[in-house]
Motif scaffolding. Structure first.
Motif, short mmCIF file in Angstrom:
data_model
loop_
_atom_site.label_atom_id
_atom_site.label_comp_id
_atom_site.label_asym_id
_atom_site.label_seq_id
_atom_site.Cartn_x
_atom_site.Cartn_y
_atom_site.Cartn_z
N ALA A 56 0.83 -1.21 0.00
CA ALA A 56 0.00 0.00 0.00
C ALA A 56 0.87 1.26 0.00
O ALA A 56 0.52 2.26 -0.63
CB ALA A 56 -0.92 0.00 1.21
N PHE A 57 2.02 1.22 0.67
CA PHE A 57 2.90 2.39 0.70
C PHE A 57 3.59 2.59 -0.65
O PHE A 57 3.75 3.72 -1.11
CB PHE A 57 3.94 2.22 1.81
N LEU A 58 3.98 1.50 -1.28
CA LEU A 58 4.51 1.59 -2.64
C LEU A 58 3.47 2.21 -3.57
O LEU A 58 3.79 3.09 -4.39
CB LEU A 58 4.89 0.20 -3.16
N ALA A 59 2.23 1.76 -3.43
CA ALA A 59 1.15 2.25 -4.30
C ALA A 59 0.88 3.73 -4.07
O ALA A 59 0.64 4.48 -5.02
CB ALA A 59 -0.12 1.44 -4.06
N MET A 60 0.91 4.17 -2.81
CA MET A 60 0.66 5.59 -2.53
C MET A 60 1.74 6.46 -3.18
O MET A 60 1.44 7.53 -3.74
CB MET A 60 0.64 5.83 -1.02
N GLY A 61 2.97 6.02 -3.13
CA GLY A 61 4.04 6.77 -3.80
C GLY A 61 3.85 6.81 -5.30
O GLY A 61 4.04 7.86 -5.94
N ALA A 62 3.43 5.68 -5.86
CA ALA A 62 3.21 5.61 -7.30
C ALA A 62 2.06 6.53 -7.73
O ALA A 62 2.16 7.27 -8.71
CB ALA A 62 2.92 4.17 -7.72
N TYR A 63 0.96 6.49 -6.99
CA TYR A 63 -0.19 7.32 -7.35
C TYR A 63 0.09 8.80 -7.11
O TYR A 63 -0.42 9.66 -7.84
CB TYR A 63 -1.42 6.88 -6.57
#
Length: 321
Positions: A56-63
């Motif tokens: 989820a943290f990887l995804a937040m950075g990506a988004y």
């Protein structure tokens, strides 16, 4: 202790990525798993808690970066730092919100509490059609508009690799700063016996939240560098890929949990083993890595670096912090 080996490895990889751009993507893959293991290590290695919410943290950075570039390409080059900062802020905010509640739990209860974070946020984005929903964000055209064609291609190839390596370097610095501070001693006490640490006047939630948020922020930076910048796209199925949690834990345990150099060496071993198995036994990578991890845990319970440090003289040991 001085970070000799981590610095040498990262400086060498940066030189290779910049001087030989044809190898930048290969370096990016290696650096991604090294940095992922380091981000996981800052929390799991220092506290002993197992977290299944890193995707989820990887995804937040990506988004964060993806949304800025996709919706506001008119910002030009300013979209890059603003998007990266937004992604890191989103990852850190999510970590503080989740950690403030979940970090009051222990052991398996904490691990179970973090399992649903990834899937819950993923289904929220897809179901509410946020940020492109299930279709994701295709960023090629927006990146060309924001940065220009040549600059966008350089950023996707070399720039993203350098940012991934910079994330790893920041993780090295963060690990040193935490371990050398009062927080490092507090986390060591918590890892050994949380009840005893609390009796000594240590606030476990405070220090666990510090490590958790630091780890999440680095994961957010890594996600921004790897997905929208490196691949020019952000798809829910990719950024919420659950196996990245297991990858990060495997890299950390192979190299040595709680060490600075461990996840770097673990990342190199992990990529080498995965590619070798993929060359001779396609489709068997996951099974082979699981077997390798079991052997490491049984034969080298401190990981490769942790075991080496036990047998090296003090002068040489400083090179493998």
């Amino acid at each position: 202790m001085k970070p000799h080996v981590p610095l040498l490895i990262y400086l060498l990889l940066i030189v290779v990525a910049v001087a030989f751009p044809q190898y930048a993507k290969t370096v990016a893959t290696i650096a991604f798993f090294m940095a992922l293991g380091q981000a996981v290590n800052i929390f799991v290695g220092l506290t002993g808690y197992v977290d299944f919410g890193y995707v989820a943290f990887l995804a937040m950075g990506a988004y964060g970066l993806g949304v800025v570039v996709y919706y506001w390409p008119q910002l030009g080059m300013l979209a890059l730092p603003l998007g990266v900062l937004l992604g890191v802020a989103m990852a850190a905010s999510l970590a503080m919100a989740v950690g403030a509640i979940a970090l009051r739990l222990r052991g398996a209860y904490f691990a179970i509490a973090t399992i649903g974070v990834n899937e819950g946020i993923k289904h929220l984005i897809v179901g509410a059609n946020l940020w492109g929903g299930g279709a994701g964000l295709i960023l090629g055209t927006s990146m060309f508009r924001a940065f220009g064609r040549d600059a966008a291609l350089w950023l996707a190839n070399v720039g993203s690799t350098v940012l991934i390596l910079a994330t790893g370097l920041l993780a090295v610095v963060a690990m040193y700063l935490i371990q050398a501070s009062r927080a490092g001693y507090a986390l060591a006490a918590i890892r050994q016996d949380e009840d005893a640490a609390k009796a000594m006047g240590i606030n476990p939630t405070k220090y666990k939240l510090l490590a958790f948020t630091t780890s999440a922020s680095l994961s957010g930076l890594l996600g921004a560098a790897y997905y929208p910048l490196g691949n020019m796209q952000v798809f829910p199925e990719n950024v919420f890929f659950i196996e990245y949690i297991l990858d990060g834990l495997a890299v950390m345990f192979i190299g040595g949990a709680g060490t600075v150099t461990g996840p770097i060496i673990g990342g190199l071993v992990y990529i080498l083993a995965r590619d070798l198995v993929g060359s001779f036994l396609p489709g068997m990578q996951v099974l082979a890595i699981a077997a390798l991890l079991m052997l490491i845990v049984i034969l080298l319970p401190r990981g490769v670096v942790g075991t080496l440090r036990q047998h090296l003289p003090p002068g040489v040991r400083e090179w493998l912090p």
